[in-house]
Design a protein around this motif. Structure first.
Motif, PDB file in Angstrom:
ATOM      1  N   GLU A 134       0.831  -1.215   0.000  1.00  0.00           N
ATOM      2  CA  GLU A 134       0.000   0.000   0.000  1.00  0.00           C
ATOM      3  C   GLU A 134       0.864   1.263   0.000  1.00  0.00           C
ATOM      4  N   ILE A 156       2.052   1.671  -3.558  1.00  0.00           N
ATOM      5  CA  ILE A 156       0.955   2.150  -4.410  1.00  0.00           C
ATOM      6  C   ILE A 156       0.719   3.640  -4.166  1.00  0.00           C
ATOM      7  N   GLY A 178       1.104   6.126  -6.982  1.00  0.00           N
ATOM      8  CA  GLY A 178      -0.179   6.728  -7.323  1.00  0.00           C
ATOM      9  C   GLY A 178      -0.034   8.235  -7.446  1.00  0.00           C
ATOM     10  N   ASP A 179       0.736   8.802  -6.556  1.00  0.00           N
ATOM     11  CA  ASP A 179       0.975  10.239  -6.580  1.00  0.00           C
ATOM     12  C   ASP A 179       1.735  10.651  -7.843  1.00  0.00           C
ATOM     13  N   LEU A 180       2.490   9.690  -8.411  1.00  0.00           N
ATOM     14  CA  LEU A 180       3.229   9.977  -9.644  1.00  0.00           C
ATOM     15  C   LEU A 180       2.429   9.548 -10.880  1.00  0.00           C
ATOM     16  N   ASP A 181       1.134   9.283 -10.663  1.00  0.00           N
ATOM     17  CA  ASP A 181       0.227   8.971 -11.759  1.00  0.00           C
ATOM     18  C   ASP A 181       0.423   7.588 -12.369  1.00  0.00           C
ATOM     19  N   PHE A 182       0.836   6.639 -11.553  1.00  0.00           N
ATOM     20  CA  PHE A 182       0.869   5.245 -12.005  1.00  0.00           C
ATOM     21  C   PHE A 182      -0.442   4.583 -11.573  1.00  0.00           C
ATOM     22  N   PHE A 183      -0.985   3.699 -12.399  1.00  0.00           N
ATOM     23  CA  PHE A 183      -2.142   2.927 -11.937  1.00  0.00           C
ATOM     24  C   PHE A 183      -1.692   1.504 -11.608  1.00  0.00           C
ATOM     25  N   VAL A 184      -2.534   0.796 -10.905  1.00  0.00           N
ATOM     26  CA  VAL A 184      -2.172  -0.547 -10.456  1.00  0.00           C
ATOM     27  C   VAL A 184      -2.755  -1.590 -11.399  1.00  0.00           C
ATOM     28  N   ARG A 239       1.552   4.029 -17.748  1.00  0.00           N
ATOM     29  CA  ARG A 239       2.295   4.172 -16.497  1.00  0.00           C
ATOM     30  C   ARG A 239       1.652   3.243 -15.507  1.00  0.00           C
ATOM     31  N   GLY A 286      15.218   9.355 -12.229  1.00  0.00           N
ATOM     32  CA  GLY A 286      14.413  10.313 -11.483  1.00  0.00           C
ATOM     33  C   GLY A 286      13.273   9.624 -10.748  1.00  0.00           C
ATOM     34  N   CYS A 287      12.648   8.697 -11.449  1.00  0.00           N
ATOM     35  CA  CYS A 287      11.510   7.975 -10.881  1.00  0.00           C
ATOM     36  C   CYS A 287      11.929   7.189  -9.641  1.00  0.00           C
ATOM     37  N   GLU A 289      14.551   7.582  -7.825  1.00  0.00           N
ATOM     38  CA  GLU A 289      15.047   8.435  -6.751  1.00  0.00           C
ATOM     39  C   GLU A 289      13.896   8.981  -5.903  1.00  0.00           C
ATOM     40  N   ILE A 290      12.844   9.461  -6.563  1.00  0.00           N
ATOM     41  CA  ILE A 290      11.684   9.944  -5.789  1.00  0.00           C
ATOM     42  C   ILE A 290      11.109   8.792  -4.990  1.00  0.00           C
TER      43      ILE A 290
END
Lengths: 795, 356
Positions: free
Chosen positions: B113, B116, B120-126, B190, B229-230, B232-233
């Motif tokens: 969770e 996710i 999710g905050d980076l606009d990825f869906f599950v 994404r 970048g991804c 690292e965040i």
């Protein structure tokens, strides 16, 4: 892949510090997994000479020795049977650490006699398993000399992990080449004289199927002496963990680890006629060098003579033509075998070998002759004899692998600008020749790189040599939203269910997706769930239900003195081993003590009403809004038939079950307590996605609320729910709630009768109810309940 | 007409004698009851004429008010004394208590969770896929042909069913979800795909079942620098640290090219792992640019689209973040462990609240 630093520097001329090389190896993708500085480990051990040797006064098996270690003479108590006066030994001084057990040597009294230091066996030094006596060094060794120099141990052993694509680095030379490409020095080109050979090989070679073996180079040697290898060769192999066998075998191993060129030697006198490279036939068998008999299958690549199978091409030679100390004449093989065929054969017969490992990853097709040349030089040097001319069957593949790319493609993929100039320069350092036409750069891939096929591969080479640390970091937050939902409805349902169930006291477990078929007949068709290669008998099928593993968990925790269980799991169970036959289930168990006896309360235990409530409130939480939940007795066979129910939503699908575990199943799992379970088929819950964010309209009445109690005597078999529903339906507007507040069973009521008491709550939206209104509706309620339950009201 | 002075004195005298509620009641009846002194006086007023009546009524009403006031204040006084007395006798032993127990969320669910939430905050869906997979989705479509050496490193579990003549497998990684998703969705894509994975391996550091999360980004520009970048965040947010030493090093996966493994720096302080700082490296995930062959296998034009993928072990993330030392304890169902390492059900990871 293991190698030593000194071996590496035979191929690499470098000024770099070892630490730099170590870092560079990892940064170009040859991950350093282990480093052993044997120079350090053995630095304290020196040559000593036993000057005197006499019996220990207090111990029969011990001896008192005076040992000359150069700068002084020390007393050492020694237990080795082979110690004698004048012998040159390996001396471990006080303060040194014995490699095999990390024991630190201290000055000590042994049976009353002072002893300074120790004389060592090969076992104690971690060089071999020889521990019958201490090492006897050669007479000529100088007292005080470092032992590691003598044994060639003054070195650093490096172990790197090689990813499956980097076949080119399965030899020390390849590693040196890659380091040189990355700027760590210069690749040394070892000049090897080419022997022409003084006669024609008496053994001819025929390739019958050039798909499985495209090249076979052979060379005959006569009058060789297969002696023990010289020290340098033995030490080299030992340093990377290989056991020296005999000069001929050691030479082929050396060439394989040095040049990444697998070779094989046959005792030529045991070959009947010519060598034939062909596909095996079903039913053929062959005794390999690992002393195992292999049953061959059609299509495997074998090296045979006119009578028998001599070896499995690219995998392992055979016992019948193996070389021994008696061997006089040999045939040396340097061939190229098909990758897929080698992989298939190796896997089919479960043979792991260094040769297979290399051939299935791809061997440099241009290395066959180089391997022959290097091995020839060494055989003639070490074993003497004469060599024949080279016998070539098949042909040496021309290297035609070409890839076109451009700096813009590479830049776009890597995320930073790479100029044509930089691109070409990196490629050239890797031995990739380029020619440019406009923007297109044509790359000619060297034969040792079997892994480069496309532009993407070129991009990896560029960044590998440039260094991954040079990749910039870019922001990835998108300008506009790509995905409407992060979780879909079903996924949210699972997450909500998990948190809800945990909030009503259940602990979440995650158990294996496998289970033991022995306990599972009741749960499903175990024959449809078999795993072909299970990890153990207890995990031989995919679970047909979440219960078996949860019940096992209860059993285990019971043994840990738990007496109250509220556990659940949300996960998949399987109807078969087809991908689509997977269901999402929430399964909860409450068993044992619900509330411990305390100063305030009596002890209570969980019963089916606990799990029923949990299940229905879970459904309520997952599906808010109006729905009809009905309960009936039809439960699967793992439930107690009289103490379980299935839950139907809106009279359509069965969404779940609750009840007591069937005593027979409980017995199977050796669980004595009543076990109350619920199962919710999450996929079966009707979708109730919100159509509007508005809540339903709220109607509140300010008129007085009235309650009236009624009790009915009815047959035991009549469901209490019937009393509630028949009361409710009398007036759906006025009757706000009907609740059972008492259940009473006694013979005084009559045989098989029970008394159910309900509290009915009445309220009007329009007026305050009068006594008349209330008594009118009360008699309707009595009439309705009596009629539908065949019961009578109690007065 | 009398001047009521006598009445007032009588009131005063009577009001000094209150000892309990009953005496107040008697007092009320004596003066204000139906036949009480004041009530009788009131009646008498009726016989008086206009002005006179008005005058006396006023006076009498004042006296009546004062009586009411006496009653109210004395009642209050007595009640309060009564309550004080009662409170003194009403004591409970506050050291006694009852208990309420809560359930727990398994660390694997918690970490999934958290992951996710961050993505999710980076606009990825599950995205999801089944745990039993076809050989094609698990290997071939991911550029791992039947005899690829990488296959042997996977220790695959096989089942008895087949798809297109090849035995189905328990998925060895979450990467087949990439294939399923790309076959049903056009770029831009994404996604992350958390889930169970299986390998036929069982020892101190390997479990036959474990969990991974896969990530996939396909569009027209995403490249290695976006991948960096991804991650690292993600890693900074996940480990809740501003400092993060991160190292990319070349590796090999058949379905990415270039491929990388990512290490993060750590130090040890006593028994505690401090993630992010330090010169020692921990391997945390594998990633790379999606191999053009994979895109072609799902009918995406690899000249137009590109992107990256990554995969990491959920248990490993959990172990590092929460200091769990043994992989096998995750599936051991030891309730002592679950109660210790489990999370409150109210603790839903969020971007506005706490992640953990």
């Amino acid at each position: 892949m293991k190698f030593t630093y000194s071996w590496l520097t035979e191929h690499l001329k470098t000024n770099a510090h070892f630490e730099e090389i170590e870092k560079k190896l990892t940064s170009i993708g040859l991950e350093v997994e282990d480093i052993q500085d044997t120079g350090k480990a053995y630095k304290d051990f020196i040559v000593g000479q036993v000057l005197e040797e006499k019996k220990h006064p207090n111990a029969d098996k011990l001896k008192l020795c005076k040992v000359d270690i150069g700068k002084e003479k020390v007393d050492v108590v020694c237990g080795a049977p082979n110690v004698e006066k004048g012998m040159k030994v390996v001396y471990a001084p006080v303060g040194s650490t014995i490699p095999v057990n990390q024991m630190k040597i201290k000055a000590a009294k042994i049976r009353g006699v002072e002893s300074y230091g120790m004389m060592c066996s090969e076992y104690e030094l971690g060089i071999s398993n020889e521990h019958d006596g201490i090492i006897r060094l050669e007479e000529k060794e100088t007292i005080g000399r470092s032992f590691s120099e003598i044994y060639g141990l003054n070195d650093i052993i490096i172990e790197i992990g090689i990813t499956p694509n980097r076949q080119d680095c399965l030899g020390v030379k390849g590693i040196a080449r890659d380091l040189a490409s990355a700027g760590m020095g210069e690749l040394l080109d070892r000049k090897i004289s080419k022997e022409k050979g003084s006669f024609k090989s008496p053994i001819k070679i025929e390739i019958q199927d050039n798909k499985i073996c495209s090249t076979f180079v052979g060379r005959y040697f006569r009058n060789v002496k297969n002696t023990e290898s010289p020290e340098w060769l033995k030490n080299k192999l030992k340093s990377i963990g290989l056991r020296p066998i005999s000069a001929l075998v050691d030479i082929t191993n050396f060439v394989m680890y040095d040049e990444n060129r697998p070779l094989h030697v046959y005792d030529a006198d045991k070959i009947d006629g010519k060598i034939i490279v062909r596909k095996a036939n079903d039913g053929e068998s062959f005794l390999a060098l690992d002393e195992k008999d292999y049953q061959l299958k059609n299509g495997m690549c074998v090296i045979a003579d006119e009578k028998k199978v001599l070896g499995l091409g690219g995998i392992m030679g055979g016992e019948s033509t193996g070389c021994s100390t008696e061997t006089k004449n040999v045939l040396l093989e340097s061939a190229l075998f098909d990758e897929i065929n080698t992989a298939k054969t190796g896997r089919n017969l479960s043979i792991l070998s260094d040769a297979r490992y290399r051939f299935e990853r791809g061997v440099d097709p241009n290395s066959t002759l180089k391997g022959i040349d290097l091995a020839t030089k060494l055989i003639l040097e070490i074993c003497g004899g004469e060599c024949s001319e080279v016998e070539l069957a098949g042909n040496i593949k021309e290297n035609k692998n070409e890839v076109s790319t451009s700096s813009s493609y590479i830049s776009r993929r890597l995320g930073f600008e790479v100029s044509d100039k930089e691109l070409i320069s990196i490629l050239s350092s890797l031995g990739i020749e380029t020619s440019q036409t406009g923007d297109v750069i044509k790359c000619s891939i060297p034969s040792w790189r079997q892994d480069i096929h496309g532009e993407a591969d070129i991009s990896e080479e560029v960044i590998r040599i440039k260094g991954y640390e040079n990749i910039p970091t870019s922001n990835i937050r998108p300008k506009s939203k790509i995905n409407k939902n992060i979780l879909n409805y079903a996924q949210k349902k699972l997450m909500k269910a998990r948190h809800f169930i945990a909030s009503i006291e259940y602990d979440e477990l995650v158990t294996f997706a496998f289970t033991d078929s022995k306990n599972c007949e009741v749960f499903g068709d175990i024959n449809k769930l078999k795993i072909v290669n299970p990890i153990s008998e207890e995990m031989d099928i995919l679970r047909p239900n979440l219960l078996p593993n949860l019940l096992q968990a209860i059993k285990k925790n019971k043994n840990r003195n738990f007496d109250s269980f509220s556990i659940f799991e949300i996960g998949s169970q399987y109807r078969s081993t087809f991908p689509e036959d997977q269901l999402n289930i929430a399964c909860g168990i409450k068993s044992g003590i619900k509330a411990q006896k305390s100063w305030k309360n009596m002890q209570t235990v969980f019963d089916i009403y606990d799990v029923k409530q949990d299940l229905t409130s879970l459904i309520d939480y997952l599906m808010p809004g109006n729905k009809k939940i009905s309960v009936s007795n039809d439960c699967p066979s793992w439930y107690h038939p009289g103490r379980s129910g299935s839950i139907k939503i809106n009279n359509s699908v069965i969404a779940g079950y609750f009840g007591e575990l069937h005593p027979r199943v409980a017995n199977q799992f050796k669980i004595k307590n009543k076990t109350n379970i619920f199962e919710l088929y999450l996929d079966e819950l009707p979708i109730t996605e919100k159509k509007t964010t508005n809540k339903p309209v709220l109607n509140l009445s300010d008129f007085q609320i009235v309650t009236r109690d009624f009790a009915f005597v009815i047959d035991k078999k009549v469901k209490s729910e019937e009393v509630v529903t028949s009361a409710f339906k009398v007036d759906k507007e006025l009757i706000r709630n009907v609740e059972i507040f008492d259940l009473f069973e006694d013979d005084s009521l009559g045989k098989d009768k029970k008394s159910i008491a309900i509290k009915v709550t009445l309220q009007s939206n329009e007026k305050t109810l009068t006594e008349n209104d209330i008594s009118e509706i009360s008699s309707k309620i009595i009439e309705s309940v009596e009629k539908s339950t065949s019961g009578t009201v109690r007065s | 007409m009398k001047d009521f002075r006598e009445l007032e004195t009588e009131i005063k005298k009577a009001s000094d004698k209150f000892t309990n509620i009953e005496s107040i009641n008697e007092f009320r009846i004596k003066f204000l009851g139906k036949k009480g002194i004041i009530s009788l006086e009131m009646k008498e007023l009726a016989s008086l004429s206009g002005d006179e009546r008005k005058h006396y009524a006023e006076k009498l009403n004042k006296i009546k008010d004062s009586v009411l006031e006496i009653i109210a204040s004395k009642t209050e006084e007595l009640n309060s004394e009564e309550l004080e007395k009662k409170l003194k006798s009403e004591t409970l032993d506050i050291t006694l208590s009852t208990s309420k127990s809560y359930g727990t969320i398994h660390p694997i669910s918690q970490v999934i969770e958290e992951v996710i939430t961050i993505f999710g905050d980076l606009d990825f869906f599950v995205a999801e896929g089944p745990e039993v997979e076809t050989d094609y989705n698990n290997f071939t479509a991911l550029n791992t042909s039947e005899h690829h050496p990488a296959r042997q490193m996977h220790d695959t579990f096989y089942v008895e069913t087949e798809t297109d003549g090849m035995p189905n497998v328990l998925r060895t990684h979450t990467s087949p979800v990439q294939i399923r998703s790309m076959l049903t969705q056009k770029p831009p894509i994404r996604l992350i795909a958390p889930g169970k994975t299986f390998r036929c391996d069982n020892d101190q550091t390997h479990s036959p079942m474990f969990h991974q999360v896969e990530g996939l980004v396909i569009d027209q520009e995403s490249n290695m620098s976006h991948l960096k970048g991804c991650l690292e965040i993600f890693l900074k947010t996940f480990f809740e640290t501003d400092k993060l030493n991160m190292r990319f090093r070349p590796s090999h996966f058949p379905f990415t090219e270039p491929s990388a493994e990512v290490d993060i720096g750590y130090t040890k302080k006593g028994n505690q792992l401090i993630i992010g700082e330090g010169e020692d490296w921990l391997e945390i995930l594998g990633c790379g640019m999606v191999h053009p062959n994979v895109l072609e296998n799902v009918n995406i034009n690899s000249n137009e689209y590109q992107g990256y993928a990554f995969g990491m072990g959920i248990e490993r993330l959990a172990m590092l973040k929460y200091g769990i030392s043994d992989l096998r304890t995750f599936f051991d169902s030891d309730l002592r462990w679950n109660k210790h390492y489990g999370f409150s059900p109210l603790n839903i990871p969020s971007i506005i609240g706490d992640l953990s």
